[in-house]
Design an enzyme around this catalytic site. Sequence first.
Site, PDB file in Angstrom:
ATOM      1  N   LYS A 176      75.077  96.920  18.790  1.00  0.00           N
ATOM      2  CA  LYS A 176      74.087  97.096  17.736  1.00  0.00           C
ATOM      3  C   LYS A 176      72.884  97.896  18.202  1.00  0.00           C
ATOM      4  O   LYS A 176      72.330  98.699  17.482  1.00  0.00           O
ATOM      5  CB  LYS A 176      73.634  95.722  17.239  1.00  0.00           C
ATOM      6  CG  LYS A 176      72.623  95.800  16.145  1.00  0.00           C
ATOM      7  CD  LYS A 176      72.918  94.844  15.038  1.00  0.00           C
ATOM      8  CE  LYS A 176      72.205  95.212  13.768  1.00  0.00           C
ATOM      9  NZ  LYS A 176      72.953  96.180  12.966  1.00  0.00           N
ATOM     10  N   CYS A 191      73.482  95.730  27.063  1.00  0.00           N
ATOM     11  CA  CYS A 191      73.992  94.416  27.404  1.00  0.00           C
ATOM     12  C   CYS A 191      72.989  93.415  26.867  1.00  0.00           C
ATOM     13  O   CYS A 191      71.892  93.774  26.475  1.00  0.00           O
ATOM     14  CB  CYS A 191      74.076  94.265  28.903  1.00  0.00           C
ATOM     15  SG  CYS A 191      75.023  95.587  29.668  1.00  0.00           S
TER      16      CYS A 191
HETATM   17  C1  G6P Z   1      74.286 101.758  16.896  1.00  0.00           C
HETATM   18  C2  G6P Z   1      74.711 100.847  15.763  1.00  0.00           C
HETATM   19  C3  G6P Z   1      74.602 101.577  14.425  1.00  0.00           C
HETATM   20  C4  G6P Z   1      73.185 102.116  14.252  1.00  0.00           C
HETATM   21  C5  G6P Z   1      72.767 103.008  15.431  1.00  0.00           C
HETATM   22  C6  G6P Z   1      71.293 103.367  15.377  1.00  0.00           C
HETATM   23  O1  G6P Z   1      75.190 102.792  17.053  1.00  0.00           O
HETATM   24  O2  G6P Z   1      76.030 100.399  15.967  1.00  0.00           O
HETATM   25  O3  G6P Z   1      74.892 100.689  13.356  1.00  0.00           O
HETATM   26  O4  G6P Z   1      73.104 102.833  13.054  1.00  0.00           O
HETATM   27  O5  G6P Z   1      72.977 102.297  16.656  1.00  0.00           O
HETATM   28  O6  G6P Z   1      70.543 102.186  15.502  1.00  0.00           O
HETATM   29  P1  G6P Z   1      69.025 102.046  15.150  1.00  0.00           P
HETATM   30  O7  G6P Z   1      68.661 100.665  15.585  1.00  0.00           O
HETATM   31  O8  G6P Z   1      68.298 103.098  15.950  1.00  0.00           O
HETATM   32  O9  G6P Z   1      68.867 102.259  13.695  1.00  0.00           O
END
Ligand code: G6P
Length: 520
Positions: free
Chosen positions: A515, A2
Site C-alpha cells: 500500500k 515493510c
Molecule cells: C501503491 C498502491 C497504490 C497507490 C500508489 C500511490 O502502488 O498500491 O494503490 O495508488 O502506491 O500511493 P499514494 O499513497 O502515494 O497515493
Amino acid sequence: MCGILVYIGDRDPYEVICNGLKAVEYRGYDSVGVYAGKIFKKVGDVDSFLKNLDRNLSMPIIAHTRWATHGKVEDKNAHPHEYGDVILVHNGTVDLPPFPNLKSDTDSERIAAYLDNMEGSFLDRLKNLNLNGTYALVIFYKKDKDKLYFAKKDTPLIIGIGNNEMFLSSDIAAFIDYTTKYIRLEDGDYGYITKNEYKIYNKGMEVKREIKEYDKKQDAKKGNFPHFMLKEIHDQLELLPEIISQKIPEDVFDILKNNRIDVIAAGSSYNAGLFIKYLTNYDLSVYISSEYSYLMRNPEYLLAISQSGETLDTIKAVKLAKSKGAKIISITNYLGSTLASLSDFIIPLGVGIEKGVAATKTFFSTILVGYKLINKINIEKIRAAILEGMNKNVEVIDQDSKIFFLGKGINYPIALEGALKFKELVYCHAEGLPAGEMKHGPLSLFDKQAYVLFIKSEDSIYNYEEIKARGARVNLIDFSNEYSQISTLVYFQRLAYHNAVYRNQDPDKPRFLAKSVTVE
Ligand code: G6P
C-alpha cells in the site's frame, strides 16, 4: 517496503505481536519475522506465521513483515537479521558492500554487520551512521538489553508512547489499540526507547519532537464485510458527507485557478491528478512522481497527491521541487505524514484508514477535490451516482482475454483507473487507453479474444463502432447521470473486486504489491 512493530512493556507479547503485525501487514507481506528472546522468521503471511509461533516469548519484541527488495522471498532473507551483537529490522534500501559470514542476500543484514563492526557506544555508532539509501531501523544491541535503538531516513518510523510501555512502528495502526500518543520521527533522527522513556537525537544533539494525539475515529475495522476493499467501496457512500465537508483552504483555490501548476503522483493518485486536470481545465501539468526529476522546470507551485503521504517517489520529487523554491500543496489522507510535513498547504481526504492495498475511497475523495474546485457538489446526485455504480451487474471476465478499458476526455483517467484496479487485483493484463488512440495500434488486437470495457460518451461512439466491427466483445458502460464518471469508477472497482474473489485471490492483499511504497 515493510512493516515494523516494536514493543517494550508488560503486555502479553503474543497479543501485541498479533495485533501489530496484522495492522502493518498491508505494507508488505511475503515473509514475517519476530525477535522476542529468539528469532522466528518465515516466508508466508501473518496468519500462518502466528499460528505456528512459539508462545514462550520474552521482551522486548521486534517484529517485521517483509516486501522483498534485496534478495528473494526466502526464510533466510526475512527479518530480523542478526550479526554479532546486533539484531535488527529494516525498512528501506541501502548500498553497502558485503561483509564476511553473511547468512542472507539482504542489504539489511549488511547494516547489522556494519553497525556491529563500528567502534564506540551504540549511540555514537548511530550518530556516525553514514548510509547511502533509505532506512527505518530498529536495533536490539545485546550489550544493552533494556533499550531498543532506532534510526530513520526517508521512510516512516513512529514512536508510540504509553504508560510504562513504548512502541516503534511504521504506522500508528500497529499500536492504536494501546495508545493514541505518538511522535513522528524526522529524517536523521536516531535514539532509543526503554519501557519508560525515549531519547531522540539528530546530528549529535538531543532534540524534542512534538507529541501528537491520534483521533481514534479514524480506526479501521472490517465489520461484516468479507474484505476491507468491499467495505471501503461502500465507505464511499457512507463517508460522503464527511468527504464533502473536508475544506480546501481559500488560498489554494486561488493558487490552483490562477497559476501554472505541476502535479505529481503515483499509481491511482496519478490517475486522480489527471482526472482533476480534465475536470477543472486548470493549467495543470500532471507527472508521474518517479519521472518528475527528468522533466522539472523550477515550478512556482507543486501539487503532490498521495493518499499515504509516504510514497518515496513522491516525497523525493517534492523535496527536489522544494529545494528549487516551489511552494507545496498536497492532497493526502494522512495529516501526520511526511508529505504533510513538507507542505505549505494541505487538502485533506478525510476518509479514515484505507486498508485495501488498491486505493478505492482515497481515489474517490481525491477526485471529489476536483469537483469542489469547480463548485460542482450536489450530495444527493453524487450519492445516486454511487448507487448506480453499485447496482450494475458485474460479469466474470475470461482470464485469457485481452482486456481494454477505453474512454475519451474525462473518461480516460477513469479508464486508466479501471485497468489499474483490474491488473492489481485480478492479475490479468489490462490496458487503459484514450478511445481515439486505439486506432493507432491497439486496434490490431481487437479480435474475438479482446474484451473491451468501453465508456460511452457522445464523442466516442465512432470508436465504439470501429471496435465492434473487428469482432471484439464489448461491455458498453453507459451511465448517463451528471456524475457518470463516479458511477463508472464504482462499477470498475466492483468489477476488479468480484473478479479477484471469483479467482480466490485476496483483494485486500494483491501479490507483490504494497500500500505504501517507501522504496524507489
Ligand atoms: C501503491 C498502491 C497504490 C497507490 C500508489 C500511490 O502502488 O498500491 O494503490 O495508488 O502506491 O500511493 P499514494 O499513497 O502515494 O497515493
